[in-house]
Every structure is written in C-alpha cells, then in structure tokens.
Design a protein around this motif. Structure first.
Motif, short mmCIF file in Angstrom:
data_model
loop_
_atom_site.label_atom_id
_atom_site.label_comp_id
_atom_site.label_asym_id
_atom_site.label_seq_id
_atom_site.Cartn_x
_atom_site.Cartn_y
_atom_site.Cartn_z
N LEU A 158 -11.07 -4.02 5.87
CA LEU A 158 -10.18 -3.31 6.80
C LEU A 158 -9.99 -1.88 6.32
O LEU A 158 -9.75 -1.64 5.13
N ALA A 159 -10.11 -0.91 7.23
CA ALA A 159 -9.89 0.50 6.91
C ALA A 159 -8.76 1.03 7.79
O ALA A 159 -8.83 0.93 9.02
N LEU B 94 -9.36 -2.36 -3.43
CA LEU B 94 -8.53 -1.35 -2.76
C LEU B 94 -9.08 0.05 -3.02
O LEU B 94 -9.28 0.44 -4.17
N ASP B 95 -9.32 0.79 -1.94
CA ASP B 95 -9.70 2.19 -2.01
C ASP B 95 -8.53 2.98 -1.42
O ASP B 95 -8.34 3.02 -0.21
N TYR C 174 -5.81 5.18 3.69
CA TYR C 174 -5.66 6.62 3.59
C TYR C 174 -4.31 7.02 4.19
O TYR C 174 -4.08 6.82 5.38
N ILE C 175 -3.44 7.55 3.37
CA ILE C 175 -2.08 7.88 3.79
C ILE C 175 -1.82 9.36 3.52
O ILE C 175 -1.89 9.81 2.38
N ALA D 181 -6.77 -11.50 6.87
CA ALA D 181 -6.68 -11.72 5.42
C ALA D 181 -7.86 -11.01 4.76
O ALA D 181 -8.75 -11.65 4.20
N PRO D 182 -7.89 -9.67 4.84
CA PRO D 182 -9.04 -8.93 4.30
C PRO D 182 -9.10 -9.02 2.77
O PRO D 182 -8.08 -9.10 2.10
N ARG D 183 -10.32 -9.01 2.26
CA ARG D 183 -10.51 -8.96 0.80
C ARG D 183 -10.70 -7.51 0.34
O ARG D 183 -10.55 -7.21 -0.83
#
Length: 309
Positions: A9-10, A77-78, A39-40, A32-34
């Motif tokens: 999920l992005a 997590l990116d 981007y905030i 339920a993404p892994r």
C-alpha cells in the motif's frame, strides 16, 4: 474480499490529512498490507517561516497519529516525512509492531533533537528484529537512538547516506557484526577515508556498494583490505569511477592494487564487480581492471545505471 490480495500500500498525503483520516481508518478495516510506503508532508511552502533542510512544511503532530497502530501487519515501511520534531518520527516508526525492513527519509527541526526516553507504556523502541535499515540521510540523533536499543539491533542490510557523527555510523556498522551481509554507503570521500569507518568486524559481508564522487578506488582499497576471512564471503562490489580518466601515476598504482586485490584467492566468492563510469572511459577501466575483466566478473554502468559494453 480485498484483504488477502493487497500486500503493498502506498499513501501520499499532502495538506489535508484530517480530511483523509476517515479513509485511512476505513482502509485499515479492509486491508492487511505487509508493505507500506507512507509520504507525509505539506504541499504549500513558505520560505519566510521554513528554511531547515530544504524540506516541505511540517505536518501538525496530531495529523500523523491517525497512522499509529493502523496497519499492524506491516513488516516493511518506507517513510518520507517532514515534521516538527525527532520524537514524531520515533513515535510513528515504533507504532508498527512487526517491522523488519525500515527506510526513513525525514526532515525535522534539529533544535528539537531531544533523545526520547519513554512513553506511558514504556520505552519507544523498534521491534526486536530489524533486518534492513535505510536512512536518507542518516541523522546522528536517529543513529544514537537506534544504538541504544537493548537487545542490540543487528540488521543484515544497511543503506546509509552519511550525515555527520562518524562515530555513530562506525558504531552501527561494527554493532551489526557478523549479521551484516549487505552494506551501501553514500557519502563524501573525506568521510569514507576516516579511520572511524571500518568493516573489519563484518566477516559475513556479501555485498558492498559505495557511492562517492572521488577517491573511490582509494576508498575501496582501504575497506576491502580490512574485510576479515580467508576466503571472504564477499560476492558483489559496486562503486563509482568518475575520475577514471585521470592518468596520474598514483591513481594508476591504486587501480593496479585494486585489480590485484580483487583477484586474490581471498576473494574467490566474488561474482560481480560493477563500476559506474563515464562512457568515454570504459576502455580505461577495463585496462586498469584487466585481471577482473579477464575473470568475466566486470560490469560497467553509465550515470543512468544502464549497462555498457
């Protein structure tokens, strides 16, 4: 019905997080993404009131709290964020209980860099097994906080864009010890030539990637000569050689030493040597790494990352 099928999920969040919050909560109830790219930032910029790090205007602290515990299944997590304080970054990344792979690109007011101690439920710490850590840039405060983790965090992959405080960077690499298998460093040559940075405690290192604009051959010689093991575990090496056209006698000698080193019996596991080079200098690099080239493990790339013949 959607839940099992969405693993990545992005979310790219601009000015209107409060308006977006209900949608985030709704997504969390279905998905339920892994893997999560988050981007905030603020889209509007005001140079009169904001000048640190050339980033975007920070979000209000309460805005990003909507993400706390929202996607507990995330293991990768990116995070790219502009915020007011270092504490906000820590609060966010520690809210993912299963995190294993973490990439942080963050801007905050350096005047706010107070080391977080604990919250109401205990210390603000990452999960016990971070196997991959990417910091762009790798700020001293984040490194110092990461190094305080007990038990020690020993990631197998590190990707660091060096940003001051060489001692902490060196300590992080040493602390990873034999667990470290992949190391990428982006910095200036004077930093990478420092004695504070070594790989002599990383015998399991399989991949070494150095991004630097000059003195790359000297730096590679220094680091590779430190690598423990006979033979070493090293399989891949990558560096830049933008100065390959330099015909200085000392430079010739460095290239010859590197060519000899990479083809010694200690490096029998080596399968790939990738050099980024200006296209007109391809033949020069092949000559200077003649032994490596004859071993059929030399790969050349241009500035765009395209492979060269």
């Amino acid at each position: 019905m959607i839940r099992p099928w969405v693993t990545h999920l992005a979310l790219d969040i601009g000015e209107h997080i409060p308006d977006f919050a209900p949608a985030v909560l709704k997504l969390a109830s279905y998905l339920a993404p892994r893997s999560l790219d988050l981007y905030i930032y603020n889209e509007a910029e005001d140079a009169e009131t904001f000048d640190w790090d050339l980033g975007r205007l920070p979000r209000a602290r309460e805005d990003q709290s909507v993400f706390f515990g929202c996607f507990p299944t995330v293991v990768s997590l990116d995070l790219s964020i502009t915020c007011q304080s270092f504490l906000e970054v820590i609060e966010l990344v520690t809210s993912f209980p299963l995190l294993e792979d973490l990439k942080v690109s963050a801007s905050w007011d350096e005047n706010s860099e107070v080391m977080p101690s604990s919250d109401a439920d205990g210390p603000l710490l990452l999960p016990t097994r971070i196997r991959s850590l990417t910091l762009v840039p790798s700020r001293p405060s984040f490194l110092q906080w990461f190094l305080r983790h007990r038990p020690l965090q020993t990631p197998s992959k590190l990707d660091l864009r060096l940003h001051g405080d060489l001692h902490s960077h060196g300590q992080l690499i040493r602390q990873a010890g034999p667990c470290l298998t992949h190391l990428k460093i982006n910095s200036v040559s004077s930093v990478l030539l420092s004695e504070s940075l070594t790989i002599q405690e990383n015998p399991s290192l399989r991949s070494l990637h150095i991004t630097v604009w000059d003195s790359a051959v000297r730096i590679m010689l220094r680091l590779l000569s430190q690598l423990p093991g006979d033979p070493t575990a090293l399989e891949e090496v990558e560096f830049q050689a933008w100065e390959a056209g330099n015909d200085d006698v000392d430079v010739d000698s460095l290239w010859e030493q590197l060519d000899h080193l990479l083809t010694r019996a200690r490096f029998t596991a080596l399968r790939k040597v990738t050099v980024s080079v200006l296209r007109p200098h391809c033949s020069v690099v092949k000559q200077r790494l003649a032994r490596v080239n004859s071993s059929k493990i030399l790969w050349l790339k241009d500035q765009s990352g395209n492979l060269l013949d």
